[in-house]
Design an enzyme around this catalytic site. Structure first.
Site, PDB file in Angstrom:
ATOM      1  N   TYR A  37      32.320  28.598  58.104  1.00 43.04           N
ATOM      2  CA  TYR A  37      31.799  29.694  58.932  1.00 43.04           C
ATOM      3  C   TYR A  37      31.320  29.122  60.261  1.00 43.04           C
ATOM      4  CZ  TYR A  37      29.816  34.285  59.899  1.00 43.04           C
ATOM      5  OH  TYR A  37      29.532  35.494  60.460  1.00 43.04           O
ATOM      6  N   LYS A  92      47.295  46.669  39.320  1.00 44.96           N
ATOM      7  CA  LYS A  92      48.435  46.219  40.116  1.00 44.96           C
ATOM      8  C   LYS A  92      48.146  44.837  40.699  1.00 44.96           C
ATOM      9  CE  LYS A  92      52.419  47.934  41.782  1.00 44.96           C
ATOM     10  NZ  LYS A  92      53.371  48.814  41.114  1.00 44.96           N
ATOM     11  N   ALA A 196      60.967  58.914  42.851  1.00 45.06           N
ATOM     12  CA  ALA A 196      61.651  57.849  42.113  1.00 45.06           C
ATOM     13  C   ALA A 196      63.121  58.188  41.916  1.00 45.06           C
ATOM     14  CB  ALA A 196      60.972  57.624  40.766  1.00 45.06           C
TER      15      ALA A 196
END
Length: 751
Positions: A37, A92, A196
């Site tokens: 940082y 996911k 789809a």
């Protein structure tokens, strides 16, 4: 407890959810914090300000995908909104990480308006290397994806559209081949006309199906030109309208070669299946209940019905996890600007080709009772197959380069090595030996040639050019097994019982006649495949051998020890394991041969283990282990490794650092070597660990493997006069192939 209850408990367990952020650089000191940082971070900020492409060099952007949804069309749940969709988006992310080592931020946006959604996602472009759109309702999903693709310079991919298209496309390539049908001749019926279905139909056209041969039906019936002209169809489904009579799914299916279901469960019956063309292909992908169940579809006809569903409890699951992690992996690694049609086609073709290959044992074990051999019930690889990463990602990356979508060029072989390293150090190390083996394959006898695993390993060795396998056993039996496995190769087979190998019995008799073996016994012994293979090696008819898969280790080792023996300057053989961890590799000996070695034997074992380390391009640093550190305990047990270490240090032929006796943590912890024991000859942690006896070696490698998460390669037998390796009875095909490659490299070093 129900599945839902289990799932709630699973997600609630501390910490809640399924994903977290972790640091990839050390942050343990003030200096490291100042680099991470302020003030050190100003350096990469300035560099990126001068060249925005440096964001891929100095940040995690190149391995970061945004999974973005508004929760308007969650599979099986519908429009549940952004908050309720978050567990799906986290899931996911888990799949991205698990299968392709891709990091994910999941983003759930409270936007029903497509324009607002597009602006939010586009504004986050500098954060990500790619965007995966998820669970967005049609037709808005078409507009959102198209406009984001136009605005953003990173891949944007709506998995609900293209994932199903690519995976079912791969299934179609293989199903058509099995059925003996050409893609351009296929008549295809669709049930469903949503995102789809439209994307899948478009993709089938990219693969070679004629658009005029696609008949699509939605809940209101076949998409006819009459419906299109009346304004009944949206612009996306309208492109698949046909000038055909009105009707429903039943009429669309009549005479069709292929049925693609992306609609609702239970809408197709056996009579509709019987109305299709011969050897029909049925992809019933509605979840959780397919348009027609597997058993009903298969039983509806007497000819071959090739069936796929979206379910994991039936063969041929069309599972999107076979696509998106690996497609993004390839796209990210060439910094693609998009995922275009050539990349999608390449992914489907790579998946289809992989399904025709022999399946690894680890995958067979994971899927238990399912048949995993190319045919009507195996037209797609399984998601747990690690080879999907090595085949799909390179295919996608190459297609990106060829189509102009890539901003970085890669070479396939180094790239595959990089991908293997992502799955563990073990694959990286074994690839080193495999590459050496390929440079000059040697003849390796496989003593248990009748065994199915051995035959499959022989096929892979020959196909990959790692060795020239010689199977020992009955040729007719081996040929039958190979044919049943669907392996198209003609292996070299030598049968100990065919009566033409009397010279081997005579050679064995000459060698062992003063060790209690008479001529008749020699003839009987060479009927044993282990003795037969050992004599082949000893006579120079093959360059090395493998045995042990169906025998106890001592029983398997006895024939090669008696016939081949140890090398001229070697008294003792030794068994060495390579143990790989996430960022470290160690070689551990002896875990298989010497029960209670003395100091001289320990020294010899150390030399063997160091030589094996060098075969894997690892420069050895050896530690002889004990429960004592440099004389802290003095008895006969601790003196043996101490004397062995001294012998090695005083030997001018030893060109690697070695020390001992020392405790195991001393050997592998840098702070101990640099601090408490700064006088040690090891200035870095040891990578060759020599245990004081067989008991300790066996215990150590099994604990490290089972509790320490190490992957074990071996045992590799060192010190023999010719290359010999003894398998473990639980070894799988991959283990056999790896040890055969090691035997080939051993033989190369002898020539």
């Amino acid at each position: 407890m129900s599945l839902e209850d289990d799932s709630l408990e699973y997600h609630e367990a501390d910490p809640p959810g399924k994903i977290a952020v972790e640091t990839t650089k050390p942050t343990n000191t003030q200096r490291e914090l100042s680099l991470a940082y302020s003030p050190g971070v100003a350096g990469p900020c300035r560099a990126i300000d001068e060249d925005p492409d440096d964001s891929y060099r100095y940040t995690a952007r190149g391995n970061l995908v945004g999974v973005v949804s508004n929760g308007s069309a969650v599979l099986g749940l519908g429009d549940i909104g952004p908050e309720a969709s978050k567990p799906v988006m986290e899931g996911k992310g888990v799949l991205f990480k698990r299968f392709a080592d891709i990091d994910v931020f999941d983003l759930e946006l409270e936007h029903d308006d497509p324009d607002a959604f597009i602006e939010s996602v586009a504004g986050m472009g500098p954060t990500f290397g790619g965007i995966n759109l998820e669970d967005i309702k049609a037709p808005e999903c078409f507009t959102i994806e198209q406009r984001l693709r136009e605005r953003m310079d990173v891949p944007v991919f709506h998995d609900d559209q293209h994932g199903t298209a690519i995976i079912s496309g791969a299934a179609l390539l293989n199903a058509a081949e099995i059925a003996g049908k050409e893609l351009e001749e296929l008549e295809v019926a669709f049930a469903g006309a949503g995102a789809a279905a439209v994307a899948t139909a478009r993709f089938y056209v990219s693969l070679g199906v004629r658009r005029d041969n696609i008949t699509m039906a939605d809940i209101d019936g076949i998409l006819t030109t009459e419906r299109a002209e009346s304004g009944d169809l949206d612009p996306h489904s309208r492109e698949f309208s046909r000038d055909v009579p009105a009707g429903g799914v039943a009429e669309a299916m009549a005479g069709a070669d292929v049925f693609v279901g992306l609609s609702a469960g239970g809408i197709v019956d056996a009579e509709m299946v019987r109305s299709m063309a011969e050897d029909p292909i049925i992809f019933a992908m509605a979840n959780p209940d397919p348009e027609i169940d597997y058993e009903t579809a298969k039983a509806a006809r007497d000819d071959t019905v090739i069936m796929a569903t979206g379910r994991s409890d039936y063969p041929n699951q069309v599972n999107n996890v076979l696509g998106f992690p690996f497609i993004f992996r390839g796209a990210l690694d060439v910094r693609a600007t998009e995922i275009n049609e050539p990349m999608k086609v390449a992914a489907a073709e790579a998946l289809a080709a992989l399904a025709r290959e022999d399946v690894p044992d680890s995958v067979r074990e994971a899927y238990g009772d399912q048949p995993l051999q190319f045919g009507p019930e195996y037209i797609l690889p399984k998601p747990m197959d690690p080879r999907v990463l090595f085949e799909l990602a390179p295919a996608v990356a190459e297609a990106a380069m060829e189509s102009g979508a890539a901003r970085v060029e890669i070479e396939r072989e180094p790239y595959v090595e990089e991908l293997e390293a992502r799955l563990g150090k073990s694959r990286e190390m074994t690839r080193i030996v495999r590459n050496k083996a390929k440079s000059d394959p040697k003849r390796i006898a496989l003593a248990e040639g009748h065994n199915e695993k051995i035959i499959r390993a022989a096929y892979q060795l020959e196909e990959r050019g790692l060795a020239e396998p010689v199977l020992i056993g009955d040729e007719a039996e081996i040929d039958r097994t190979a044919a049943n496995l669907g392996l198209a190769f003609d292996p070299e087979v030598v049968d100990p019982d065919d009566g033409t190998n009397g010279e081997y019995a005579e050679a064995l008799y000459e060698q062992r006649r003063r060790k209690g073996v008479i001529r008749r016994e020699a003839t009987e012994l060479v009927g044993d495949s282990n003795y037969f293979a050992s004599v082949m090696v000893q006579q120079g008819d093959v360059d090395g051998m493998l045995t042990g898969l169906t025998n106890h280790y001592p029983s398997a080792l006895r024939p090669p020890l008696q016939v081949i023996g140890t090398a001229e300057d070697v008294e003792y053989a030794a068994g060495v394991y390579m143990l790989t961890f996430k960022n470290r590799v160690v070689f551990l000996a002896d875990a298989t041969v010497n029960q209670d070695p003395d100091a001289a034997t320990l020294a010899e074992v150390t030399r063997h283990a160091a030589a094996i380390a060098r075969r894997f391009d690892v420069e050895p640093r050896a530690a002889l282990l004990s429960y004592s550190d440099f004389g802290s305990v003095d008895n006969e047990g601790t003196r043996k490794p101490r004397r062995a270490a001294r012998q090695l240090r005083e030997d001018p032929a030893i060109e690697f650092p070695v020390d001992g006796e020392m405790q195991a943590d001393t050997a592998v912890v840098e702070d101990l070597l640099e601090g408490t024991f700064e006088f040690s000859d090891l200035d870095e942690p040891a990578n060759v660990l020599v245990l004081p006896n067989l008991e300790a070696g066996n215990i150590a490698y099994k604990l490290l493997q089972r509790l320490g998460g190490a992957e074990a390669v071996g045992p590799m037998l060192a010190g023999m006069d010719r290359p010999v390796h003894v398998l473990q009875r639980e070894d799988d095909v991959r283990d056999i192939v790896n040890l055969a490659a090691v035997a080939t490299v051993d033989a190369q070093e002898e020539t």
